[in-house]
Design an enzyme around this catalytic site. Structure first.
Site, mmCIF file in Angstrom:
data_model
loop_
_atom_site.group_PDB
_atom_site.id
_atom_site.type_symbol
_atom_site.label_atom_id
_atom_site.label_comp_id
_atom_site.label_asym_id
_atom_site.label_seq_id
_atom_site.Cartn_x
_atom_site.Cartn_y
_atom_site.Cartn_z
ATOM 1 C CG HIS A 66 -0.955 7.209 -0.932
ATOM 2 N ND1 HIS A 66 -2.163 7.084 -1.474
ATOM 3 C CD2 HIS A 66 -0.846 6.695 0.242
ATOM 4 C CE1 HIS A 66 -2.893 6.703 -0.837
ATOM 5 N NE2 HIS A 66 -2.280 5.909 0.404
ATOM 6 C CG ASP B 1 -1.745 4.859 4.215
ATOM 7 O OD1 ASP B 1 -1.869 5.251 2.975
ATOM 8 O OD2 ASP B 1 -2.370 5.101 4.917
ATOM 9 C CG HIS C 138 -9.895 4.378 3.153
ATOM 10 N ND1 HIS C 138 -8.638 5.074 3.455
ATOM 11 C CD2 HIS C 138 -10.524 4.755 4.407
ATOM 12 C CE1 HIS C 138 -8.566 5.765 4.435
ATOM 13 N NE2 HIS C 138 -9.552 5.677 5.051
ATOM 14 C CG HIS D 204 -2.099 1.207 1.287
ATOM 15 N ND1 HIS D 204 -3.189 0.969 1.432
ATOM 16 C CD2 HIS D 204 -1.577 2.433 1.164
ATOM 17 C CE1 HIS D 204 -4.014 2.033 1.329
ATOM 18 N NE2 HIS D 204 -2.792 3.136 1.492
ATOM 19 C CE LYS E 96 -7.833 2.064 -0.651
ATOM 20 N NZ LYS E 96 -6.640 2.741 -0.269
ATOM 21 C CG HIS F 12 -4.752 2.136 5.686
ATOM 22 N ND1 HIS F 12 -6.273 2.249 6.232
ATOM 23 C CD2 HIS F 12 -4.830 2.898 4.821
ATOM 24 C CE1 HIS F 12 -6.936 2.892 5.100
ATOM 25 N NE2 HIS F 12 -5.868 3.245 4.159
#
Ligand code: NCD
Ligand code: ZN
Length: 347
Positions: free
Chosen positions: A15, A246, A136, A13, A99, A173
């Site tokens: 970004h 994350d 999420h 995970h 996602k 997460h």
């Protein structure tokens, strides 16, 4: 000197952002991870296969020479998503997962999903073609207390699991004991990622003795009992819990302001920090499975061939790091980490 060798881990995970920001985020991740699941919450979000392909190329262009790094791409689910895109994304091998952001729950989630009900044709297609759903896990109901949003969301998720029992899901997460219990009680097709900041920190670190904007992330840090439950899950050797940082960078100006963004940057030191947590709990022997095997197994990927070496040699994280035209404050800024990458010591 104490050393540990690991199969080069996967970050399930991550970004990376886009454009000039990739110049910092991609090398940081590629140094530590062989593969990473790339989050699609760009502006605009990554909702088409052409956008996935173009984003993947922009990432690959920033991988340092001589380094192997494979970005595993994801699609951002909006209510305009079609079963055809899902089917084609899966069949082409371009897309590793899709996602689900409940609308508005986090950074760039405005185009997310308002009604899980309306998405059922998409989830049924994913179930049929075997595409993973990444969630999420927070309710978008603004009346729910921010500390309860994950727990309340699990009720919605149970309904989805009941409706699509063969859909493979990663609860991303996780931050609560409730989420750990939820994963354990759904033994079929369910796994979860755990960030290093949720293992290291709890809400006292965020809010006691002065508010710390650089510890603000979503889902928000919870009480210590929840932190403890995450640690127990991470070091348990249960293959349903695996590494996902994350890491989510924001410029200092976006964090230190009246309405600061959610997200913590950890890609600069992620595996070193996980090693620190596992060592503190006498579980270094569990790190390789958590970081390098369980995620790959859940995603149906082969084990990575490369090995990394971590050396017990402390280093100090810089106060600031470059982030495009701006800078950011990384996790553990100006603090010491006990473990170094052997490649860093050689430089
Ligand atoms: C992430 C971001 O900034 O993109 N922020 C965060 O606090 N984790 C989005 C997300 O994963 O929620
Ligand atoms: Zn994220």
């Amino acid at each position: 000197m104490k050393k540990i060798k690991l199969i080069k881990p996967d970050d399930m995970h991550l970004h990376l952002r886009d454009a000039i920001y990739l110049k910092q985020t991609v090398p940081d991740a590629a140094k530590r991870f062989a593969r990473a699941i790339i989050m699609p919450n760009l502006k605009p979000p990554v909702t088409s296969l052409s956008a996935v392909m173009a984003y993947k190329q922009r990432i690959l262009a920033e991988v340092p020479e001589g380094t192997y790094f494979e970005p595993l791409m994801t699609l951002y689910l909006t209510e305009e998503m079609t079963p055809e895109i899902i089917r084609e994304g899966r069949a082409s091998g371009l897309v590793s997962a899709a996602k689900l952001y409940p609308a508005g729950v986090t950074t760039n989630a405005e185009s997310g999903v308002k009604s899980i009900e309306r998405m059922m044709p998409i989830f049924r297609e994913m179930e049929a073609c075997g595409l993973l759903l990444l969630v999420h896990g927070e309710t978008s109901d603004p009346t729910i207390d921010i500390f309860d949003r994950e727990k309340i969301f699990l009720e919605e998720l149970s309904k989805l699991v009941a409706a699509c029992p063969n859909l493979r899901i990663v609860l991303e997460h996780i931050t609560t004991r409730d989420a750990v219990d939820f994963v354990i009680s759904h033994p079929k097709n369910m796994a979860a990622t755990i960030t290093v900041h949720h293992l290291l920190l709890n809400r006292n670190d965020l809010l006691s003795g002065g508010v710390k904007p650089h510890y603000y992330c979503l889902p928000i840090l919870k009480r210590q009992v929840h932190q403890q439950a995450l640690i127990t899950a991470a070091i348990s050797g249960d293959p349903r819990f695996f590494l996902g940082t994350d890491s989510a960078p924001h410029a200092i100006s976006q964090k230190e302001c009246a309405s600061g963004c959610a997200g913590i940057y950890s890609a600069h030191a992620a595996i070193e920090l996980y090693a620190q947590v596992f060592e503190a709990h006498n579980a270094l022997d569990k790190l390789e499975n958590f970081a390098s095997r369980y995620g790959a197994a859940f995603y149906g990927l082969p084990e990575n061939k490369e090995i990394i070496t971590l050396v017990k040699r402390p280093w100090r994280v810089p106060k600031h790091m470059i982030f495009g035209e701006a800078s950011l404050v990384p996790l553990y800024a100006d603090q010491e980490i006990g473990w170094s990458l052997a490649t860093d010591l050689e430089e």
